[in-house]
Design a protein around this motif. Structure first.
Motif, PDB file in Angstrom:
ATOM      1  N   GLY A 413       0.812  -1.214   0.000  1.00 18.71           N
ATOM      2  CA  GLY A 413       0.000   0.000   0.000  1.00 18.71           C
ATOM      3  C   GLY A 413       0.836   1.251   0.000  1.00 18.71           C
ATOM      4  N   GLY A 414       0.465   2.179   0.819  1.00 16.96           N
ATOM      5  CA  GLY A 414       1.170   3.461   0.866  1.00 16.96           C
ATOM      6  C   GLY A 414       2.225   3.527   1.938  1.00 16.96           C
ATOM      7  N   VAL A 415       2.643   2.375   2.476  1.00 22.13           N
ATOM      8  CA  VAL A 415       3.685   2.379   3.510  1.00 22.13           C
ATOM      9  C   VAL A 415       5.004   2.782   2.870  1.00 22.13           C
ATOM     10  CG1 VAL A 415       4.912   0.983   5.203  1.00 22.13           C
ATOM     11  CG2 VAL A 415       2.482   0.578   4.780  1.00 22.13           C
ATOM     12  N   PRO A 416       5.638   3.848   3.390  1.00 26.66           N
ATOM     13  CA  PRO A 416       6.894   4.300   2.779  1.00 26.66           C
ATOM     14  C   PRO A 416       8.000   3.263   2.978  1.00 26.66           C
ATOM     15  CG  PRO A 416       6.500   5.465   4.838  1.00 26.66           C
ATOM     16  CD  PRO A 416       5.252   4.680   4.562  1.00 26.66           C
ATOM     17  N   GLY A 417       8.911   3.236   2.020  1.00 29.12           N
ATOM     18  CA  GLY A 417      10.045   2.312   2.108  1.00 29.12           C
ATOM     19  C   GLY A 417      10.637   2.074   0.734  1.00 29.12           C
ATOM     20  N   SER A 418      11.855   1.517   0.719  1.00 31.04           N
ATOM     21  CA  SER A 418      12.559   1.278  -0.538  1.00 31.04           C
ATOM     22  C   SER A 418      12.735  -0.198  -0.851  1.00 31.04           C
ATOM     23  CB  SER A 418      13.947   1.932  -0.476  1.00 31.04           C
ATOM     24  OG  SER A 418      14.703   1.378   0.587  1.00 31.04           O
ATOM     25  N   GLY A 419      12.346  -1.082   0.074  1.00 30.52           N
ATOM     26  CA  GLY A 419      12.543  -2.504  -0.153  1.00 30.52           C
ATOM     27  C   GLY A 419      13.972  -2.956   0.084  1.00 30.52           C
ATOM     28  N   LEU A 420      14.739  -2.210   0.879  1.00 28.35           N
ATOM     29  CA  LEU A 420      16.146  -2.545   1.123  1.00 28.35           C
ATOM     30  C   LEU A 420      16.413  -3.061   2.526  1.00 28.35           C
ATOM     31  CD1 LEU A 420      17.974   0.418  -0.663  1.00 28.35           C
ATOM     32  CD2 LEU A 420      17.988  -1.967  -1.358  1.00 28.35           C
ATOM     33  N   GLY A 421      15.436  -2.918   3.445  1.00 34.88           N
ATOM     34  CA  GLY A 421      15.696  -3.231   4.854  1.00 34.88           C
ATOM     35  C   GLY A 421      16.183  -4.650   5.074  1.00 34.88           C
ATOM     36  N   LEU A 422      15.389  -5.637   4.643  1.00 35.03           N
ATOM     37  CA  LEU A 422      15.781  -7.031   4.858  1.00 35.03           C
ATOM     38  C   LEU A 422      16.995  -7.412   4.023  1.00 35.03           C
ATOM     39  CD1 LEU A 422      12.310  -8.839   5.054  1.00 35.03           C
ATOM     40  CD2 LEU A 422      13.743  -7.970   6.914  1.00 35.03           C
ATOM     41  N   ALA A 423      17.150  -6.798   2.831  1.00 36.07           N
ATOM     42  CA  ALA A 423      18.326  -7.078   1.999  1.00 36.07           C
ATOM     43  C   ALA A 423      19.600  -6.600   2.695  1.00 36.07           C
ATOM     44  CB  ALA A 423      18.179  -6.414   0.645  1.00 36.07           C
ATOM     45  N   ILE A 424      19.545  -5.412   3.303  1.00 38.61           N
ATOM     46  CA  ILE A 424      20.712  -4.898   4.038  1.00 38.61           C
ATOM     47  C   ILE A 424      21.022  -5.795   5.229  1.00 38.61           C
ATOM     48  CG2 ILE A 424      21.516  -2.985   5.459  1.00 38.61           C
ATOM     49  CD1 ILE A 424      20.024  -1.107   3.574  1.00 38.61           C
ATOM     50  N   ALA A 425      19.975  -6.209   5.951  1.00 35.58           N
ATOM     51  CA  ALA A 425      20.186  -7.098   7.089  1.00 35.58           C
ATOM     52  C   ALA A 425      20.828  -8.408   6.649  1.00 35.58           C
ATOM     53  CB  ALA A 425      18.856  -7.366   7.791  1.00 35.58           C
ATOM     54  N   THR A 426      20.395  -8.919   5.512  1.00 36.74           N
ATOM     55  CA  THR A 426      20.985 -10.166   4.988  1.00 36.74           C
ATOM     56  C   THR A 426      22.468  -9.985   4.692  1.00 36.74           C
ATOM     57  OG1 THR A 426      18.860 -10.822   4.021  1.00 36.74           O
ATOM     58  CG2 THR A 426      20.837 -11.867   3.148  1.00 36.74           C
ATOM     59  N   ASP A 427      22.825  -8.884   4.009  1.00 39.21           N
ATOM     60  CA  ASP A 427      24.235  -8.634   3.683  1.00 39.21           C
ATOM     61  C   ASP A 427      25.078  -8.474   4.942  1.00 39.21           C
ATOM     62  OD1 ASP A 427      23.596  -8.779   1.034  1.00 39.21           O
ATOM     63  OD2 ASP A 427      23.478  -6.609   0.735  1.00 39.21           O
ATOM     64  N   LEU A 428      24.540  -7.772   5.924  1.00 41.24           N
ATOM     65  CA  LEU A 428      25.287  -7.566   7.183  1.00 41.24           C
ATOM     66  C   LEU A 428      25.554  -8.894   7.875  1.00 41.24           C
ATOM     67  CD1 LEU A 428      23.478  -4.376   8.559  1.00 41.24           C
ATOM     68  CD2 LEU A 428      25.838  -4.511   7.760  1.00 41.24           C
ATOM     69  N   LEU A 429      24.529  -9.754   7.933  1.00 43.51           N
ATOM     70  CA  LEU A 429      24.703 -11.034   8.610  1.00 43.51           C
ATOM     71  C   LEU A 429      25.683 -11.936   7.857  1.00 43.51           C
ATOM     72  CD1 LEU A 429      21.019 -11.765   9.684  1.00 43.51           C
ATOM     73  CD2 LEU A 429      22.918 -11.109  11.156  1.00 43.51           C
ATOM     74  N   GLU A 430      25.625 -11.916   6.533  1.00 42.72           N
ATOM     75  CA  GLU A 430      26.551 -12.748   5.764  1.00 42.72           C
ATOM     76  C   GLU A 430      28.000 -12.334   5.980  1.00 42.72           C
ATOM     77  OE1 GLU A 430      25.280 -12.538   1.743  1.00 42.72           O
ATOM     78  OE2 GLU A 430      23.662 -14.004   1.979  1.00 42.72           O
ATOM     79  N   SER A 431      28.237 -11.049   6.254  1.00 40.40           N
ATOM     80  CA  SER A 431      29.610 -10.583   6.479  1.00 40.40           C
ATOM     81  C   SER A 431      30.224 -11.147   7.757  1.00 40.40           C
ATOM     82  CB  SER A 431      29.640  -9.044   6.520  1.00 40.40           C
ATOM     83  OG  SER A 431      28.995  -8.553   7.690  1.00 40.40           O
ATOM     84  N   ILE A 432      29.394 -11.643   8.694  1.00 44.43           N
ATOM     85  CA  ILE A 432      29.908 -12.232   9.947  1.00 44.43           C
ATOM     86  C   ILE A 432      29.538 -13.717  10.043  1.00 44.43           C
ATOM     87  CG2 ILE A 432      29.956 -10.066  11.225  1.00 44.43           C
ATOM     88  CD1 ILE A 432      27.264 -10.821  12.453  1.00 44.43           C
ATOM     89  N   GLY A 433      29.191 -14.308   8.911  1.00 42.97           N
ATOM     90  CA  GLY A 433      28.879 -15.734   8.904  1.00 42.97           C
ATOM     91  C   GLY A 433      27.492 -16.068   9.379  1.00 42.97           C
ATOM     92  N   GLY A 434      26.592 -15.106   9.379  1.00 42.87           N
ATOM     93  CA  GLY A 434      25.220 -15.346   9.809  1.00 42.87           C
ATOM     94  C   GLY A 434      24.273 -15.531   8.637  1.00 42.87           C
ATOM     95  N   GLU A 435      22.997 -15.624   8.950  1.00 44.32           N
ATOM     96  CA  GLU A 435      21.986 -15.869   7.932  1.00 44.32           C
ATOM     97  C   GLU A 435      20.667 -15.266   8.392  1.00 44.32           C
ATOM     98  OE1 GLU A 435      19.699 -19.706   5.853  1.00 44.32           O
ATOM     99  OE2 GLU A 435      21.302 -19.993   7.341  1.00 44.32           O
ATOM    100  N   LEU A 436      19.879 -14.790   7.433  1.00 47.83           N
ATOM    101  CA  LEU A 436      18.550 -14.259   7.728  1.00 47.83           C
ATOM    102  C   LEU A 436      17.509 -15.173   7.096  1.00 47.83           C
ATOM    103  CD1 LEU A 436      17.325 -10.709   8.016  1.00 47.83           C
ATOM    104  CD2 LEU A 436      16.126 -12.126   6.353  1.00 47.83           C
ATOM    105  N   ARG A 437      16.449 -15.484   7.877  1.00 47.64           N
ATOM    106  CA  ARG A 437      15.394 -16.366   7.404  1.00 47.64           C
ATOM    107  C   ARG A 437      14.044 -15.702   7.647  1.00 47.64           C
ATOM    108  NH1 ARG A 437      15.797 -22.023  10.068  1.00 47.64           N
ATOM    109  NH2 ARG A 437      17.757 -21.959   8.864  1.00 47.64           N
ATOM    110  N   VAL A 438      13.187 -15.778   6.625  1.00 44.02           N
ATOM    111  CA  VAL A 438      11.849 -15.183   6.698  1.00 44.02           C
ATOM    112  C   VAL A 438      10.833 -16.309   6.652  1.00 44.02           C
ATOM    113  CG1 VAL A 438      10.223 -13.583   5.647  1.00 44.02           C
ATOM    114  CG2 VAL A 438      12.676 -13.100   5.538  1.00 44.02           C
ATOM    115  N   ASP A 439       9.960 -16.376   7.676  1.00 41.61           N
ATOM    116  CA  ASP A 439       8.928 -17.414   7.756  1.00 41.61           C
ATOM    117  C   ASP A 439       7.553 -16.767   7.897  1.00 41.61           C
ATOM    118  OD1 ASP A 439      10.700 -19.732   7.775  1.00 41.61           O
ATOM    119  OD2 ASP A 439      11.297 -19.035   9.767  1.00 41.61           O
TER     120      ASP A 439
END
Length: 458
Positions: A413-439
């Motif tokens: 809808g009209g919720v502001p955002g760029s669609g980068l939040g979870l992508a940035i979190a994924t990249d950050l976690l991968e840099s320290i050997g982590g992982e992001l999962r969406v359920d």
């Protein structure tokens, strides 16, 4: 690719060489056999003339001497038959028994039929070659002459020819293989250098380039295109690094000024403002750590991570408390449900930044009067931070794409955002050997899990 190119070149080359070698061997065999047959015909013609004279005179004395001498010199047997088919002259008196084939040839010759050219055979099939010619006198058959020669000499010549051609074919195939490998190396050398340059660029060596003056013209054009692309990527990366350096450097001064202003204001506030002032200080220090991380990324392409033991339960509680004011403006409650310490050896700043990105996403899509639950626990040898909201949620197909850059749900809808939040979190976690999962829980909403390496419990 090199193997395929070698096969494409080598198989036709070997087939052509084998075909040429086989044809040459067959031609050489036939030539030797024809020469041998021609020589037999010449000898047979000589004895037909001598046999005619002997049969006319009724005396075999002269021809017996010639037959014996011919066998002594050349090792070839000559037998003269009279009209009845009996042996009239032979080296050993005609004691040997004729084979069925030879007897048939003699019968055909006595009936007036001349010898036919023998069929071509492989040199190791026949041990002896026999020719039979009728003896005519004024148009009437008066006898026949059979000449039998050992084929060992022509067989040896044929085998020698085959051996020579085999050696030549093997040497030619070897040279062809060497030529094909050299050709494949010349053709694929630019591709190999392109591959090495791409690997170097992947490692961060942005100045890696490929020489454009070797290889086929088509690959030279590809090399020029690659070098142009690498130049453009280097320019873009340089601009990004310069922007990150400038932005982080320019933000440090206002941030330091803001922290000084907070310290100055805190001296005039009462004791009941102490917790708020301390939270403001902590947020300022966290922003300073983020800026230092950004500077490290801009300078060297990677952050200088500060690995330490982090209690994820305490970290989750602090971030939930820090977001409570923002959430309350949307009438959303922040709940920290973690119980007991959950220790992980990780980078606190990166984990906080990734968790903030996930919490921000959860708060934006949570309906009023709902709650966002932040939890920390262990699961399957990993430390897990979870953020659970009760918003509209996603389908399983959408959840699989939720961490892609610039992806947004059709129901956002009209919720502001760029669609980068979870992508940035994924990249950050991968840099320290982590992982992001969406359920997608069965009762709606979204459950985002930050999977981190385990550590010793404190």
């Amino acid at each position: 690719m090199r193997r395929r190119l070698v096969v494409v070149f080598l198989v036709p080359l070997v087939a052509i060489l084998l075909s040429l070698g086989g044809a040459t061997a067959w031609s050489a065999t036939r030539s030797i056999q024809q020469a041998f047959y021609t020589e037999q015909l010449g000898d047979l013609g000589y004895f037909v003339t001598s046999a005619r004279q002997a049969l006319r005179s009724g005396s075999a004395t002269v021809i017996d001497a010639e037959v014996a001498r011919f066998h002594e010199v050349y090792g070839i047997d000559v037998i003269v038959f009279d009209l009845s088919g009996g042996v009239w002259s032979a080296r050993d008196g005609g004691g040997e028994v004729l084979s069925e084939d030879d007897a048939a040839r003699v019968g055909l010759a006595l009936s007036g039929r001349r010898a036919e050219a023998p069929e071509p055979v492989f040199p190791w099939i026949a041990a002896e070659s026999s020719l039979v010619e009728p003896v005519f006198d004024d148009g009437d058959v008066i006898g026949a002459v059979m000449l039998s020669a050992d084929v060992e000499a022509p067989r040896t010549q044929i085998l020698q020819q085959i051996l020579v051609l085999t050696v030549v074919s093997i040497v030619s195939i070897g040279l062809g293989v060497l030529l094909v490998f050299q050709l494949a190396r010349w053709v694929l050398s630019p591709v190999r250098r392109l591959d090495e340059a791409m690997i170097a660029i992947e490692r961060g060596e942005m100045d890696a380039r490929v020489a454009e003056d070797t290889g086929p013209p088509e690959l030279r054009r590809m090399t020029r295109v690659f070098n142009g692309m690498a130049d453009e990527i280097e320019r873009v990366m340089t601009r990004q690094q310069e922007f990150a350096l400038n932005a982080s450097h320019e933000l440090r001064n206002p941030l330091n000024a803001l922290l000084l202003r907070v310290e100055h204001l805190s001296t005039g506030l009462g004791a009941d403002w102490k917790d708020d002032v301390e939270e403001t200080r902590e947020e300022g220090r966290r922003m300073a750590r983020i800026l230092e991380t950004l500077l490290g990324l801009a300078r060297g392409g990677r952050a200088d991570t500060m690995i330490s033991a982090v209690d994820l339960t305490t970290l989750a509680a602090r971030r939930a408390d820090a977001w409570s004011e923002v959430a309350s403006q949307r009438r959303v409650r922040m709940l920290s449900t973690g119980v007991g310490p959950v220790m992980s050896i990780t980078d606190r700043t990166i984990v906080e930044s990734a968790l903030d990105a996930v919490i921000d996403n959860a708060v934006k899509f949570s309906p009023a009067e709902s709650a966002v639950e932040v939890d920390a626990h262990r699961s399957g040898g990993l430390c897990v931070l979870t953020v659970r909201d009760h918003g509209p949620g996603l389908t399983r197909e959408e959840a699989a794409n939720a961490a892609d850059r610039f992806w947004r749900s059709d129901d956002s809808g009209g919720v502001p955002g760029s669609g980068l939040g979870l992508a940035i979190a994924t990249d950050l976690l991968e840099s320290i050997g982590g992982e992001l999962r969406v359920d997608t829980p069965d009762d709606g909403g979204l459950l985002v899990s930050l999977m981190l390496p385990d550590g010793a419990e404190g």
